[in-house]
Scaffold this active site. Structure first.
Site, PDB file in Angstrom:
ATOM      1  N   TRP A 179       0.849  -1.198   0.000  1.00 33.36           N
ATOM      2  CA  TRP A 179       0.000   0.000   0.000  1.00 33.36           C
ATOM      3  C   TRP A 179       0.876   1.236   0.000  1.00 33.36           C
ATOM      4  CZ3 TRP A 179      -0.341   3.802   3.956  1.00 33.36           C
ATOM      5  CH2 TRP A 179      -1.257   4.831   3.668  1.00 33.36           C
ATOM      6  N   GLU A 220      -3.113  -2.837  -2.454  1.00 36.65           N
ATOM      7  CA  GLU A 220      -4.231  -2.254  -1.701  1.00 36.65           C
ATOM      8  C   GLU A 220      -4.551  -0.840  -2.158  1.00 36.65           C
ATOM      9  OE1 GLU A 220      -5.473  -1.367   2.976  1.00 36.65           O
ATOM     10  OE2 GLU A 220      -3.434  -1.979   2.458  1.00 36.65           O
ATOM     11  N   LYS A 222      -6.898   2.849  -1.956  1.00 37.78           N
ATOM     12  CA  LYS A 222      -7.438   3.738  -0.927  1.00 37.78           C
ATOM     13  C   LYS A 222      -8.152   4.887  -1.611  1.00 37.78           C
ATOM     14  CE  LYS A 222      -6.294   5.695   3.575  1.00 37.78           C
ATOM     15  NZ  LYS A 222      -5.244   5.844   4.595  1.00 37.78           N
ATOM     16  N   ASP A 254      -9.830  -3.114   1.763  1.00 41.59           N
ATOM     17  CA  ASP A 254      -9.891  -2.687   3.162  1.00 41.59           C
ATOM     18  C   ASP A 254     -11.251  -2.046   3.403  1.00 41.59           C
ATOM     19  OD1 ASP A 254      -9.668  -0.669   5.392  1.00 41.59           O
ATOM     20  OD2 ASP A 254      -7.641  -1.485   5.533  1.00 41.59           O
ATOM     21  N   HIS A 257     -11.394   1.814   3.065  1.00 44.32           N
ATOM     22  CA  HIS A 257     -10.715   2.504   1.972  1.00 44.32           C
ATOM     23  C   HIS A 257     -11.621   2.881   0.818  1.00 44.32           C
ATOM     24  CE1 HIS A 257      -6.262   1.416   2.978  1.00 44.32           C
ATOM     25  NE2 HIS A 257      -6.939   1.874   4.019  1.00 44.32           N
ATOM     26  N   HIS A 281      -8.881  -6.738   4.390  1.00 47.08           N
ATOM     27  CA  HIS A 281      -8.482  -6.061   5.613  1.00 47.08           C
ATOM     28  C   HIS A 281      -9.761  -5.669   6.358  1.00 47.08           C
ATOM     29  CE1 HIS A 281      -4.025  -4.696   5.015  1.00 47.08           C
ATOM     30  NE2 HIS A 281      -4.194  -6.003   4.936  1.00 47.08           N
ATOM     31  N   ASP A 289     -11.565   6.835   6.777  1.00 46.69           N
ATOM     32  CA  ASP A 289     -10.759   5.638   7.039  1.00 46.69           C
ATOM     33  C   ASP A 289     -10.024   5.802   8.359  1.00 46.69           C
ATOM     34  OD1 ASP A 289      -9.310   3.255   6.747  1.00 46.69           O
ATOM     35  OD2 ASP A 289      -7.656   4.331   5.809  1.00 46.69           O
ATOM     36  N   ASP A 291      -9.899   3.539  10.894  1.00 51.66           N
ATOM     37  CA  ASP A 291      -9.391   2.289  11.462  1.00 51.66           C
ATOM     38  C   ASP A 291      -9.826   2.067  12.900  1.00 51.66           C
ATOM     39  OD1 ASP A 291      -7.759   1.075   9.307  1.00 51.66           O
ATOM     40  OD2 ASP A 291      -6.665   2.946   9.433  1.00 51.66           O
ATOM     41  N   ASP A 321      -6.971  -4.741  10.473  1.00 52.50           N
ATOM     42  CA  ASP A 321      -6.230  -3.494  10.302  1.00 52.50           C
ATOM     43  C   ASP A 321      -6.962  -2.367  11.014  1.00 52.50           C
ATOM     44  OD1 ASP A 321      -4.644  -1.407   9.568  1.00 52.50           O
ATOM     45  OD2 ASP A 321      -5.051  -1.537   7.422  1.00 52.50           O
TER      46      ASP A 321
END
Length: 413
Positions: A179, A220, A222, A254, A257, A281, A289, A291, A321
């Site tokens: 990423w 990955e 985003k 993800d 993302h 993820h 994003d 997390d 993640d």
């Protein structure tokens, strides 16, 4: 074996669900637990600043400051999480007494991680680390400075070599996630150039073919990051097109993302129609994003449902993640990891064959009724039995142990 579990087995059996088979699959399905929850993504290169459009918010005491403390915290988490686990490392978590340039990383800088992983019976996954470096302030694999771009290409090649070593030394396939944080705060005039440079960088990185039994590559996407709100060259569309042209590379999706109105659960079946494998993820965005710690919420459950319903557990790699520095980090880690596995259990306890049969017959009313009834079925009793069989604390007993660990270990740092 409790009476509650026996009752639960009978109720699920009435719908054609074999609980024992579900538990067998649940136990052997690996979930990769990320190391960076324990130290707020700082790593062990000696730097103290997290850059690249990501942030760990909060300043809860007890952050791991070195490898020994981080491993101690991970071991505590592993003792609370049932089932097969892997541990996911970033390249800046090397073990070296002297500074090492990221384009000079070698297997020996991670040898102690392999020794530790084998001691605890876990596999290792890996990640390129392009952020938190003065050499990537203007981008990494899209950097217009050819010298700097070449540096980051060498870094990625080093990571792949180390990943192959991980797979060989642990006997478990190492998944490498790539990423980049590259992007722009405003939309640039040249949106093609960075993407063409990214294609060239990826082609150079993946020139050397690796043994898929030892390691796998994934890229990955985003939507945006802090400082790259308007343009990200490594978008979902970009990487989806790239992996279709390079099927040996996996797509990483993800949960945080994408646009707030997009759900990765709705994309999984499409990807599985065209790609052999997929890396997920599992995270939780809150407006962006961010997390957040994974919850047993609708989207997490639906992600696992889509994988199980497609019969794709052998094709999909599951990884966590998130990083929350506002609460006890071990508890945050454990809550998310246990919830991810609970969501997988819920998916495995779904009578997929029955629901597909009803759907094929056009009996969507019965399909809906059963799906809603499942929401109050006694999954908790099955989960408690699973925890007992895996010798991890049942219910909230683990929280007591985590708080004791906090007082006796983390708070003394």
């Amino acid at each position: 074996m409790s009476k509650m579990f026996e009752v639960a087995k009978e109720q699920y059996a009435s719908l054609g669900v074999d609980v024992e088979k579900a538990l067998e699959v649940l136990a052997k399905t690996p979930i990769s637990i990320h190391c960076w929850q324990g130290d707020d993504v700082l790593g062990f290169e000696g730097g103290g600043e997290l850059t690249g459009g990501i942030q760990a918010t909060g300043n809860y005491p007890g952050r791991a400051r070195n490898i020994d403390e981080l491993r101690s915290d991970i071991e505590k988490v592993l003792s609370f999480v049932p089932g097969t686990s892997k541990v996911n490392l970033h390249a800046n978590y090397l073990d070296s007494k002297t500074p090492v340039s990221r384009d000079a990383l070698r297997p020996e800088h991670f040898a102690s991680w392999v020794e530790w992983a084998n001691e605890h019976g876990v596999g290792l996954d890996f990640n390129t680390t392009f952020f938190s470096s003065p050499l990537s302030e203007k981008g990494s694999l899209t950097n217009p400075d050819e010298g700097l771009r070449a540096f980051w290409i060498r870094h990625a090649k080093c990571v792949r070599e180390i990943a192959e070593y991980f797979g060989r030394a642990t006997g478990k396939t190492c998944v490498v996630n790539h990423w980049i944080h590259d992007g722009e705060k405003e939309v640039p005039i040249d949106t093609v150039g960075p993407r063409m440079r990214l294609i060239d960088s990826l082609n150079q990185i993946f020139t050397e073919k690796k043994d898929k039994r030892l390691m796998r590559d994934a890229v990955e996407s985003k939507l945006f990051g802090i400082g790259s709100e308007s343009y990200v060259p490594g978008s979902h569309d970009f990487y989806w097109a790239y992996v279709l042209l390079h099927p040996e590379i996996m797509l990483t999706m993800d949960a945080g993302h994408y646009h707030p109105t997009e759900l990765i659960s709705s994309k999984i079946s499409t990807v599985l129609c065209f790609a052999e494998n997929l890396l997920l993820h599992v995270s939780r965005p809150v407006r962006w994003d961010s997390d957040h710690v994974v919850l047993l919420d609708d989207e997490t459950r639906q992600i696992m449902r889509e994988v199980v319903r497609a019969g794709a557990l052998s094709r999909v790699y599951l990884a966590l993640d998130y990083f929350d520095a506002s609460i006890n980090r071990v508890i945050a880690w454990t809550v998310g990891a246990r919830n991810a596995r609970k969501a997988l259990l819920a998916a495995l306890l779904e009578p997929v064959a029955l629901l597909k049969k009803l759907e094929a017959e056009g009996d969507n009313s019965s399909r809906l009724a059963i799906q809603q009834e499942l929401l109050t079925m006694p999954m908790g009793a099955v989960w408690d039995e699973f925890c007992e069989r895996c010798n991890v604390p049942v219910a909230l007993k683990w929280v007591e142990e985590a708080k004791k660990y906090e007082q006796e270990v983390a708070m003394k740092r």
